[in-house]
Design an enzyme around this catalytic site. Structure first.
Site, PDB file in Angstrom:
ATOM      1  CE  LYS A  20      46.045 -22.152  45.652  1.00 48.31           C
ATOM      2  NZ  LYS A  20      45.584 -23.303  46.367  1.00 48.31           N
ATOM      3  CB  CYS A  21      51.221 -17.533  52.177  1.00 48.40           C
ATOM      4  SG  CYS A  21      52.554 -16.612  52.955  1.00 48.40           S
ATOM      5  N   GLY A  22      53.525 -19.676  52.856  1.00 53.83           N
ATOM      6  CA  GLY A  22      54.178 -20.387  53.944  1.00 53.83           C
ATOM      7  C   GLY A  22      53.658 -19.958  55.304  1.00 53.83           C
ATOM      8  CG  LEU A  23      54.196 -16.276  56.714  1.00 51.67           C
ATOM      9  CD1 LEU A  23      54.268 -14.750  56.700  1.00 51.67           C
ATOM     10  CD2 LEU A  23      54.960 -16.847  57.878  1.00 51.67           C
ATOM     11  CB  THR A  24      48.582 -20.357  54.632  1.00 48.04           C
ATOM     12  OG1 THR A  24      48.826 -19.533  53.479  1.00 48.04           O
ATOM     13  CG2 THR A  24      47.112 -20.743  54.666  1.00 48.04           C
TER      14      THR A  24
END
Length: 164
Positions: free
Chosen positions: A37-41
């Site tokens: 659930k990360c912007g980098l996912t």
């Protein structure tokens, strides 16, 4: 393997069985702390493409789930596996969820964090998707910041330099 090999550290797979890292000593391993659930996912897609592109030459991408950064990996092992498979088609191995920083830092990351990246950063993991390239002998040969795309020229060049 070297005396400081990261591949002789004991860690479990996402399913709870031993991950047996020494079996990866025949080729380079790209170890990445991951989160769903990360912007980098979306980097999962690039990591999977790296795995597909170089697997036949010995590369293994190893994802290490971690929930230490803004609670961005809250799921159970089953939820993480389902998300990775259904959303990104991840075929590379994943370990159990671990701490990468702090007093409960997993021994794998105790060894990895001593290595500096090209800008000289060593020590604590800065965020999800920090990458470490491990050579056949288990020694760390490169570290990349979380924002570095897994298919960037610097990552692919480092991987290719380690391939047989």
């Amino acid at each position: 393997m070297t005396a400081n090999s990261v591949l002789d550290v004991e860690i479990n797979s996402l399913n709870g069985t031993p991950a047996d890292l020494p079996r990866y000593s025949g080729g380079p391993v790209l170890i990445v702390n991951v989160a769903s659930k990360c912007g980098l996912t979306p980097q999962y897609a690039g990591l999977e493409r790296l795995q597909q592109r170089y697997a036949d030459r010995g590369l293994t991408v190893l994802g290490v789930p971690c929930n230490q950064f803004a609670g961005q990996e809250p799921g159970s092992a089953e939820e993480i596996a389902e998300f990775c498979s259904a959303t990104y088609g991840v075929s590379f191995p994943l370990t159990e969820k671990v701490d990468v920083n702090g007093d409960a830092r997993h021994p794998l990351y105790q060894r990895l964090t001593g290595f500096a990246d090209a800008e000289g950063h060593s020590g604590d993991i800065r965020w999800n998707f920090e990458k470490f390239l491990v050579a056949r002998d288990g020694g760390v040969v490169a570290r990349f910041a979380p924002q570095t795309d897994p298919e960037s020229p610097e990552v692919t060049a480092a991987v290719e330099a380690q391939l047989g």
